[in-house]
Design an enzyme around this catalytic site. Structure first.
Site, short mmCIF file in Angstrom:
data_model
loop_
_atom_site.label_atom_id
_atom_site.label_comp_id
_atom_site.label_asym_id
_atom_site.label_seq_id
_atom_site.Cartn_x
_atom_site.Cartn_y
_atom_site.Cartn_z
N ASP A 147 1.45 -15.88 6.25
CA ASP A 147 0.94 -17.23 5.94
C ASP A 147 1.08 -17.53 4.45
OD1 ASP A 147 0.31 -17.68 8.58
OD2 ASP A 147 -1.86 -17.42 8.33
N ALA B 11 3.13 -0.85 4.79
CA ALA B 11 2.55 -0.88 6.14
C ALA B 11 2.07 -2.27 6.55
CB ALA B 11 1.40 0.12 6.22
N ARG C 114 12.81 4.54 12.91
CA ARG C 114 11.54 5.26 12.87
C ARG C 114 10.65 4.86 14.06
NH1 ARG C 114 9.15 4.86 7.01
NH2 ARG C 114 7.85 6.54 7.87
N ARG D 279 4.99 10.96 -2.11
CA ARG D 279 4.66 10.81 -0.68
C ARG D 279 5.93 10.92 0.16
NH1 ARG D 279 3.62 5.52 2.79
NH2 ARG D 279 5.13 4.66 1.34
N HIS E 149 3.86 -4.67 9.13
CA HIS E 149 3.73 -4.58 10.58
C HIS E 149 2.40 -5.13 11.10
CE1 HIS E 149 6.99 -1.94 9.56
NE2 HIS E 149 6.18 -1.08 8.95
N PRO F 8 0.78 -1.23 0.00
CA PRO F 8 0.00 0.00 0.00
C PRO F 8 0.82 1.29 0.00
CG PRO F 8 -0.69 -1.45 1.79
CD PRO F 8 0.42 -2.14 1.07
N ASN F 9 0.36 2.23 -0.76
CA ASN F 9 0.88 3.60 -0.85
C ASN F 9 2.17 3.71 -1.65
OD1 ASN F 9 -1.17 4.85 0.86
ND2 ASN F 9 -0.23 3.68 2.51
N HIS G 175 12.66 -2.76 2.58
CA HIS G 175 12.08 -1.49 3.02
C HIS G 175 12.98 -0.37 2.51
CE1 HIS G 175 9.44 -3.77 5.49
NE2 HIS G 175 10.48 -4.42 5.97
N ILE G 176 12.39 0.61 1.92
CA ILE G 176 13.16 1.74 1.38
C ILE G 176 13.80 2.50 2.53
CG2 ILE G 176 12.94 3.92 0.12
CD1 ILE G 176 10.53 2.54 -1.38
N SER G 177 13.02 2.75 3.57
CA SER G 177 13.52 3.52 4.71
C SER G 177 14.15 2.59 5.74
CB SER G 177 12.37 4.31 5.34
OG SER G 177 11.39 3.42 5.86
N ASN H 59 8.18 -5.69 -0.77
CA ASN H 59 8.06 -4.56 0.14
C ASN H 59 6.59 -4.48 0.53
OD1 ASN H 59 7.86 -2.23 1.56
ND2 ASN H 59 9.03 -0.96 0.13
N TYR I 265 11.18 8.65 1.61
CA TYR I 265 11.18 7.60 0.60
C TYR I 265 11.88 7.98 -0.71
CZ TYR I 265 7.73 5.60 3.76
OH TYR I 265 7.11 5.09 4.87
N ARG J 82 6.99 0.41 13.63
CA ARG J 82 7.62 -0.08 12.38
C ARG J 82 8.76 -1.06 12.66
NH1 ARG J 82 5.38 3.45 8.47
NH2 ARG J 82 4.94 5.47 9.37
N GLU K 59 12.81 -9.47 1.89
CA GLU K 59 11.97 -8.35 2.34
C GLU K 59 12.75 -7.06 2.13
OE1 GLU K 59 10.98 -8.99 6.43
OE2 GLU K 59 10.20 -6.96 6.73
C1 DHK Z 1 7.04 1.64 3.39
C2 DHK Z 1 5.92 1.99 4.05
O1 DHK Z 1 4.86 2.46 3.38
C3 DHK Z 1 5.81 1.96 5.52
O2 DHK Z 1 4.52 1.68 5.97
C4 DHK Z 1 6.81 1.00 6.14
C5 DHK Z 1 8.17 0.99 4.08
C6 DHK Z 1 8.20 1.21 5.57
C7 DHK Z 1 9.50 1.32 3.39
O3 DHK Z 1 10.42 1.84 4.01
O4 DHK Z 1 9.62 1.00 2.19
O5 DHK Z 1 6.81 1.15 7.55
#
Ligand code: DHK
Length: 145
Positions: free
Chosen positions: A88, A78, A108, A19, A81, A11-12, A101-103, A75, A24, A112, A99
């Site tokens: 599963d 959200a 943080r 964003r 978490h 998502p997002n 994560h960009i950040s 990735n 990011y 997270r 896995e």
């Molecule tokens: C991206 C998100 O949208 C957050 O909800 C995660 C992750 C971190 C990222 O760092 O790519 O907590």
């Protein structure tokens, strides 16, 4: 025939570049998809790069990957978490899972710091920016060799 790697985004991440760019970065998800295709080609892999804001869609792609992919890079954003359902689904997949994560999620908010997906992931990248996807692909090449 080249091996296929599914690269799944939660998502997002469709808003990447717009964003919270201070967290990011300025690259868009299309930029990342192009860079991944390039790196996959160099690594002798094929990648299928996908994004959804819907947990169920991500789960359906993981199920599809059971037959269609040799490895998964994910990735979950959200859903990292919160989602036992994604954990599963990944547990039903036999190949390597990385896995991303960009950040640097551990720098943080405390919520997270926990990842359900890490219980299945063979490797975890965090804080490498979008370059983390390319490093993950290189490591996937090594795992699938
Ligand atoms: C991206 C998100 O949208 C957050 O909800 C995660 C992750 C971190 C990222 O760092 O790519 O907590």
């Amino acid at each position: 025939m080249t091996k296929t790697v599914y690269i799944l985004n939660g998502p997002n991440l469709n808003l990447l570049g717009q964003r919270e760019p201070e967290i990011y970065g300025a690259e868009t998800l299309d930029d990342v998809a192009v860079a991944c295709a390039d790196t996959a080609k160099t690594a002798g892999l094929t990648c299928r790069f996908l994004q959804s804001n819907w947990e169920g869609q991500l789960i359906d792609w993981i199920h599809e990957a059971r037959d269609a992919a040799a490895g998964i890079i994910i990735n979950p954003a959200a859903l990292t978490h919160t989602s036992v359902a994604i954990l599963d689904a990944l547990n039903s997949f036999d190949g390597p899972v990385i896995e991303v994560h960009i950040s640097q999620v551990h720098k943080r908010e405390a919520f997270r710091h926990h990842s359900y997906v890490s219980q299945r992931a063979d490797a975890v990248m965090a804080g490498f920016g979008t370059h983390g996807y390319l490093l993950a692909l290189r490591h996937m090449q090594h795992l699938l060799a």
